[in-house]
Design a protein around this motif. Structure first.
Motif, PDB file in Angstrom:
ATOM      1  N   GLN A   1       0.834  -1.204   0.000  1.00 55.99           N
ATOM      2  CA  GLN A   1       0.000   0.000   0.000  1.00 55.99           C
ATOM      3  C   GLN A   1       0.870   1.255   0.000  1.00 55.99           C
ATOM      4  O   GLN A   1       0.618   2.201  -0.747  1.00 55.99           O
ATOM      5  CB  GLN A   1      -0.926  -0.005   1.212  1.00 55.99           C
ATOM      6  CG  GLN A   1      -1.960   1.085   1.163  1.00 55.99           C
ATOM      7  CD  GLN A   1      -3.000   0.914   2.249  1.00 55.99           C
ATOM      8  OE1 GLN A   1      -2.810   0.198   3.209  1.00 55.99           O
ATOM      9  NE2 GLN A   1      -4.121   1.601   2.080  1.00 55.99           N
ATOM     10  N   GLU A   2       1.917   1.242   0.793  1.00 51.92           N
ATOM     11  CA  GLU A   2       2.846   2.380   0.834  1.00 51.92           C
ATOM     12  C   GLU A   2       3.511   2.593  -0.526  1.00 51.92           C
ATOM     13  O   GLU A   2       3.621   3.721  -1.017  1.00 51.92           O
ATOM     14  CB  GLU A   2       3.899   2.143   1.917  1.00 51.92           C
ATOM     15  CG  GLU A   2       4.852   3.285   2.126  1.00 51.92           C
ATOM     16  CD  GLU A   2       5.873   2.962   3.206  1.00 51.92           C
ATOM     17  OE1 GLU A   2       7.076   3.211   2.957  1.00 51.92           O
ATOM     18  OE2 GLU A   2       5.474   2.470   4.267  1.00 51.92           O
ATOM     19  N   LEU A   3       3.931   1.505  -1.158  1.00 49.95           N
ATOM     20  CA  LEU A   3       4.555   1.581  -2.473  1.00 49.95           C
ATOM     21  C   LEU A   3       3.575   2.144  -3.510  1.00 49.95           C
ATOM     22  O   LEU A   3       3.936   3.032  -4.288  1.00 49.95           O
ATOM     23  CB  LEU A   3       5.055   0.205  -2.913  1.00 49.95           C
ATOM     24  CG  LEU A   3       5.628   0.107  -4.325  1.00 49.95           C
ATOM     25  CD1 LEU A   3       6.871   0.984  -4.470  1.00 49.95           C
ATOM     26  CD2 LEU A   3       5.930  -1.336  -4.680  1.00 49.95           C
ATOM     27  N   MET A   4       2.356   1.658  -3.502  1.00 47.47           N
ATOM     28  CA  MET A   4       1.359   2.137  -4.470  1.00 47.47           C
ATOM     29  C   MET A   4       1.079   3.625  -4.265  1.00 47.47           C
ATOM     30  O   MET A   4       0.973   4.375  -5.238  1.00 47.47           O
ATOM     31  CB  MET A   4       0.057   1.334  -4.357  1.00 47.47           C
ATOM     32  CG  MET A   4       0.184  -0.099  -4.807  1.00 47.47           C
ATOM     33  SD  MET A   4       0.668  -0.171  -6.541  1.00 47.47           S
ATOM     34  CE  MET A   4       1.870  -1.472  -6.471  1.00 47.47           C
ATOM     35  N   CYS A   5       0.967   4.060  -3.019  1.00 50.36           N
ATOM     36  CA  CYS A   5       0.728   5.488  -2.739  1.00 50.36           C
ATOM     37  C   CYS A   5       1.894   6.336  -3.257  1.00 50.36           C
ATOM     38  O   CYS A   5       1.678   7.391  -3.857  1.00 50.36           O
ATOM     39  CB  CYS A   5       0.527   5.710  -1.235  1.00 50.36           C
ATOM     40  SG  CYS A   5      -1.061   5.105  -0.636  1.00 50.36           S
ATOM     41  N   ARG A   6       3.120   5.865  -3.038  1.00 47.51           N
ATOM     42  CA  ARG A   6       4.293   6.591  -3.531  1.00 47.51           C
ATOM     43  C   ARG A   6       4.299   6.675  -5.045  1.00 47.51           C
ATOM     44  O   ARG A   6       4.588   7.721  -5.621  1.00 47.51           O
ATOM     45  CB  ARG A   6       5.568   5.902  -3.037  1.00 47.51           C
ATOM     46  CG  ARG A   6       6.455   6.816  -2.232  1.00 47.51           C
ATOM     47  CD  ARG A   6       7.755   6.199  -1.779  1.00 47.51           C
ATOM     48  NE  ARG A   6       7.536   4.948  -1.070  1.00 47.51           N
ATOM     49  CZ  ARG A   6       8.262   3.862  -1.215  1.00 47.51           C
ATOM     50  NH1 ARG A   6       9.279   3.853  -2.034  1.00 47.51           N
ATOM     51  NH2 ARG A   6       7.985   2.768  -0.561  1.00 47.51           N
ATOM     52  N   LEU A   7       3.958   5.568  -5.694  1.00 41.87           N
ATOM     53  CA  LEU A   7       3.942   5.558  -7.154  1.00 41.87           C
ATOM     54  C   LEU A   7       2.863   6.486  -7.707  1.00 41.87           C
ATOM     55  O   LEU A   7       3.082   7.178  -8.710  1.00 41.87           O
ATOM     56  CB  LEU A   7       3.725   4.131  -7.675  1.00 41.87           C
ATOM     57  CG  LEU A   7       4.900   3.169  -7.485  1.00 41.87           C
ATOM     58  CD1 LEU A   7       4.487   1.758  -7.889  1.00 41.87           C
ATOM     59  CD2 LEU A   7       6.125   3.624  -8.260  1.00 41.87           C
ATOM     60  N   LEU A   8       1.733   6.513  -7.039  1.00 42.45           N
ATOM     61  CA  LEU A   8       0.667   7.411  -7.472  1.00 42.45           C
ATOM     62  C   LEU A   8       1.053   8.875  -7.278  1.00 42.45           C
ATOM     63  O   LEU A   8       0.739   9.719  -8.114  1.00 42.45           O
ATOM     64  CB  LEU A   8      -0.629   7.109  -6.712  1.00 42.45           C
ATOM     65  CG  LEU A   8      -1.349   5.833  -7.119  1.00 42.45           C
ATOM     66  CD1 LEU A   8      -2.517   5.543  -6.179  1.00 42.45           C
ATOM     67  CD2 LEU A   8      -1.837   5.912  -8.566  1.00 42.45           C
ATOM     68  N   GLN A   9       1.756   9.174  -6.219  1.00 39.41           N
ATOM     69  CA  GLN A   9       2.196  10.547  -5.968  1.00 39.41           C
ATOM     70  C   GLN A   9       3.223  10.995  -6.982  1.00 39.41           C
ATOM     71  O   GLN A   9       3.284  12.157  -7.344  1.00 39.41           O
ATOM     72  CB  GLN A   9       2.765  10.680  -4.545  1.00 39.41           C
ATOM     73  CG  GLN A   9       1.718  10.596  -3.467  1.00 39.41           C
ATOM     74  CD  GLN A   9       2.327  10.538  -2.072  1.00 39.41           C
ATOM     75  OE1 GLN A   9       3.526  10.374  -1.914  1.00 39.41           O
ATOM     76  NE2 GLN A   9       1.451  10.628  -1.062  1.00 39.41           N
ATOM     77  N   GLU A  10       4.053  10.053  -7.441  1.00 37.24           N
ATOM     78  CA  GLU A  10       5.104  10.381  -8.405  1.00 37.24           C
ATOM     79  C   GLU A  10       4.559  10.571  -9.813  1.00 37.24           C
ATOM     80  O   GLU A  10       5.192  11.201 -10.647  1.00 37.24           O
ATOM     81  CB  GLU A  10       6.178   9.301  -8.407  1.00 37.24           C
ATOM     82  CG  GLU A  10       6.991   9.252  -7.128  1.00 37.24           C
ATOM     83  CD  GLU A  10       7.948   8.073  -7.092  1.00 37.24           C
ATOM     84  OE1 GLU A  10       8.059   7.325  -8.088  1.00 37.24           O
ATOM     85  OE2 GLU A  10       8.605   7.893  -6.041  1.00 37.24           O
ATOM     86  N   SER A  11       3.396  10.011 -10.087  1.00 32.53           N
ATOM     87  CA  SER A  11       2.875  10.090 -11.463  1.00 32.53           C
ATOM     88  C   SER A  11       2.024  11.317 -11.699  1.00 32.53           C
ATOM     89  O   SER A  11       1.755  12.144 -10.954  1.00 32.53           O
ATOM     90  CB  SER A  11       2.071   8.849 -11.809  1.00 32.53           C
ATOM     91  OG  SER A  11       1.016   8.655 -10.917  1.00 32.53           O
TER      92      SER A  11
END
Length: 167
Positions: free
Chosen positions: A157-167
């Motif tokens: 979940q943390e990884l997905m949130c980070r990836l969404l923030q970066e995109s």
């Protein structure tokens, strides 16, 4: 022929710990080779090969040690599962896998790949010492928590949130 190395290590270790048995679970193209090796070493009463089981949990609950002599691994689920049952593990420290799970000298032993005499010595040490197995068991249970559904789910979940923030 990694299971052949396990049988060789067990053959040496059981000489000092004669009440122990080895159960190999699984089936494959090495079965005949392994059965011949077991017979040649006179270990027929000490080593058994069982087909894959649906209820592997009962095997873990009735075991004292898990040994893995693979030359290569990805993420060895058998070690994760074993530690979840508090089992000390011993494995060859191949390029990936075992060192991610086993804390060498704390929850089990990591052995230089292919070093069967050292594997046998450490296996014998584990077989011969209930206090050592108990200490390793406590750490193994703690280690297993790092791979629980909750911990891994939170990391995803943390990884997905980070990836969404970066995109």
């Amino acid at each position: 022929k990694s299971l052949g190395k396990l049988i060789d290590a067990f053959d040496a270790a059981v000489k000092e710990n004669p009440s122990w048995t080895l159960c190999i679970i699984g089936d494959g193209d090495q079965r005949k080779y392994l059965q011949d090796k077991i017979a040649d070493l006179g270990l027929g009463h000490r080593v058994s090969i069982q087909p894959p089981l649906r209820d592997i949990q009962s095997e873990y609950m009735n075991s004292s040690i898990v040994a893995l002599t693979s030359a290569s691994e990805g993420l060895p689920m058998v070690l994760l599962e074993a530690q979840g049952y508090g089992l000390p593990c011993i494995a060859f420290d191949c390029d990936t896998g075992p060192a991610e799970i086993i804390e060498g000298g704390k929850s089990g032993f990591l052995i230089t790949p292919g070093d069967v005499p050292e594997f046998a010595r450490r296996l014998s040490e584990l077989m011969g010492s209930l206090p050592l197995r108990s200490r390793f068991s406590t750490v193994a249970l703690r280690n297993a928590e790092r791979f629980s559904e909750v911990v891994i789910g939170d990391e995803w979940q943390e990884l997905m949130c980070r990836l969404l923030q970066e995109s």
